[in-house]
Design an enzyme around this catalytic site. Sequence first.
Site, short mmCIF file in Angstrom:
data_model
loop_
_atom_site.label_atom_id
_atom_site.label_comp_id
_atom_site.label_asym_id
_atom_site.label_seq_id
_atom_site.Cartn_x
_atom_site.Cartn_y
_atom_site.Cartn_z
N ASP A 400 21.17 3.60 19.39
CA ASP A 400 22.50 3.16 19.84
C ASP A 400 23.35 2.80 18.62
O ASP A 400 22.84 2.54 17.53
CB ASP A 400 22.35 1.93 20.74
CG ASP A 400 23.44 1.84 21.79
OD1 ASP A 400 24.54 2.39 21.55
OD2 ASP A 400 23.21 1.23 22.85
N GLU A 403 27.46 5.19 15.35
CA GLU A 403 28.74 5.58 14.72
C GLU A 403 29.03 4.86 13.39
O GLU A 403 29.65 5.49 12.54
CB GLU A 403 29.91 5.46 15.66
CG GLU A 403 30.20 4.47 16.61
CD GLU A 403 29.21 4.09 17.66
OE1 GLU A 403 29.35 2.94 18.04
OE2 GLU A 403 28.33 4.83 18.06
N ASP A 473 29.93 4.66 26.08
CA ASP A 473 30.08 3.69 27.16
C ASP A 473 31.35 3.98 27.96
O ASP A 473 32.36 3.27 27.85
CB ASP A 473 30.12 2.27 26.59
CG ASP A 473 28.82 1.91 25.88
OD1 ASP A 473 27.80 2.57 26.14
OD2 ASP A 473 28.83 0.98 25.07
#
Length: 814
Positions: A400, A403, A473
């Site tokens: 997760d 980025e 998300d």
Amino acid sequence: MMKRTCLMLVLFLSVLNAFAQSFEKTNLGIKAIANGNQVEIQFYTPSIVRVIKIPAGKSFVKQSLSVTLSPGKTIFQAQQTGKVVWLKSEKINARLDLTTCNVEFSSASGKALLKEKNKGTRFTSFNDTGADSYHVYQAFALEKEEPIYGLGQHQRGELNQRNQQYHLEQGNVEDAVPFFQSVKGYGLFWDNYSPTEFQDDADETSFKSQVGDGVDYYFMYGGNADGVIANMRTLTGKVPMFPLWTYGFWQSKERYKSQQELLNVVKTYRELNVPLDGIIQDWQYWGNNYLWNAMDFLNVDFPDGKKMADDVHAQHAHLIISIWSSFGPQTKPYQELDEKGMLYNITTWPESGSEKWPPNLDYPSGVRVYDAYNPEARDIYWKYASNGLLAKGIDGWWMDSTEPDHLQIKPADYDTKTYLGSFRKVRNAYPLMAVGGVYDHQRKTTSDKRVFILTRSAFAGQQRYGANTWSGDTGSSWDTFRKQIPAGLNFSLTGIPHWNSDIGGFFAGAYNKSSNGGSGSKNPLYQELYVRWLQFGTFNPMMRSHGTDVPREIYQFGKKGEPIYDAIDKFINLRYTLLPYIYSTSWAVTAKQSSFMRALFMDFVDDKKVWDINNEYMFGQSILVAPVVKAQYTPETIVKVNENSGWNKKEGKENDQKAAIDFTAEKSSPVYLPAGTLWYDFWTNEQLKGGQELIKKTTIDMIPLYIKAGSILPMGPKVQYATQQKWDNLEVKVYPGANGAFVLYEDELDNYNYEKGAYTEIEFNWNDAAKKLTIANRKGSYKWMLQNRKFTIVLPSGANKNVTYTGKKLEVKF
């Protein structure tokens, strides 16, 4: 004396001018000075050309983070005509204008492909945290009606990327990949890792990057979309095989709060006889936020991580677990990385040490992002992931925030020093380095288990790292759902084939504001959206249900015999029936550079009507998928009228609407069938001509699915998990109307022995004129392979024949 000086100056300028109007041939291409810039054009292959431009007198040394290919020996010609230099390989012609510095490309046959815009190269010098560098800009001139695709994953809902402007920088739901391809059969990779402005308008198509030592891009010509993708993967890395179990159904949520809760989910699926291959544990199995991403089971509600993994495996399922790009200050990885200066000071998630919402910034978490560009830091990261999790039996990684999360952004954040320079210079390549670090280390650790990574961000070349990227998300709405289709297609068109989204959307809280016990899974508005999203997810490279606010397990939506439950169950089972087709498509992706999700123009480029269709696609090369993307039974819009209603105010009260909803009613949805082939309705076997739009009957448990004539579809057995039964009695559906071929692929399922040749291929060929199916000699072998098997060959007419296959050529006539 003055005369002599002037004469020497004239002579010098004359020589300089002559040099500026000529070129130097190199082993790879040419070097030249043009319009004050040094230009180098290099052939990497006959169909891939690299262009480098820097101000004259400057040097350029770069180790690409994305490109893995070394330039090969390409036979080419280079000659000058006036002020123009031509380079020609067997695939590409490149033309350099020595006066303007412009480069143009055409095919070997002379078809115009792409040209730089006049005066389209710019360098603006600046100081990048102590290093002399440039803002770099390059513009191109495309044909007016020429569609382009790619640029990563974006949430605007457009398939064709003409007339778009993007700030290409990694984000939660935005994946920046500075690559596009044209319907004309070429692609362009802008090899730059800094935040970049992409702009396309009537005047130009351009990239403008914040940092660059020069203009550096690769032009490739593949003739069609598959050829372009093949070139991009040749340049930046091939796709490894994923384990078969990754293509089954995955259940997840944010988050299972105990070891027992997670195990009960798997147990319940098995008791309900609903197929399941994977369960995912999200964050905080490590404990509180100060222990963020400790990569260890420190939460008292997860007392024994190894036993949890063992118990999942005992139920014939797989477990992947959340790991992040950041660490809390009380963790061992944080302390080791901090001592070596390998942590950033940018603000990231979570901001507070308190788990309450909203974040209480009076109690900062102290969580910091690690320097994934640093090889030693990647070593440290792997040490803890391997010892704390892999050693306990974890099957894969949910990486997760790759980025990574960058909150409360300040300009000074980009001055942060990384191992490879400023964060500004390499910002967009962070996911490539973070994901690559885990893949490379696991490959060095063992070849007995294939690497599987689920990740939230990606950059060019990431297809080589065994990673499936999800769309972040997202919110739960019909509009967001519709946008996932072109987002996934454009992402795939950059050469990265594995993609998925949170089925049902991540944030679904608005649907909980109802009198249905406060649960969106009982709210008909959400039920309809979830089912349609799940049907789309059935035809993604990963089928994964996940989100917050609303639990997504099938039993949350009702029980067997009810329309919503049955629709979910039907499509999960359909996914498993298609596993032989999906796994063979995975092999085509690895061995033949194919793609799972295929924008329609990839296979029907001559039909201009499909160039911008953003709500249909091919899944593999046989199945046309047309998800139902508009609400048919309930209103789409949610307006929070009060605490007891999540319904659109214009649609009346919830209870009144609820009584009127009949999920068994028939509806309809428009579909366009591309021209140039015949099509078969998957559900009814009705044959239809391409080149027409039609209205297809739908129900809550049915979406429009069509099979291209000439397709050969192997259908697997009914199972509860992917490897429960061998494929020893497959039904093989053959769709007449065109010649066709299909290769059934099998291997040892979860190791890398296929790289050593341990696999089999069985090729099926349909001769339409002769109405004959030929099953070729089996190629290859591996441990435990089936020596003999049965195939039931079925035609849409209902005609069928049973054959026994021993690995030797068979012919089946109808």
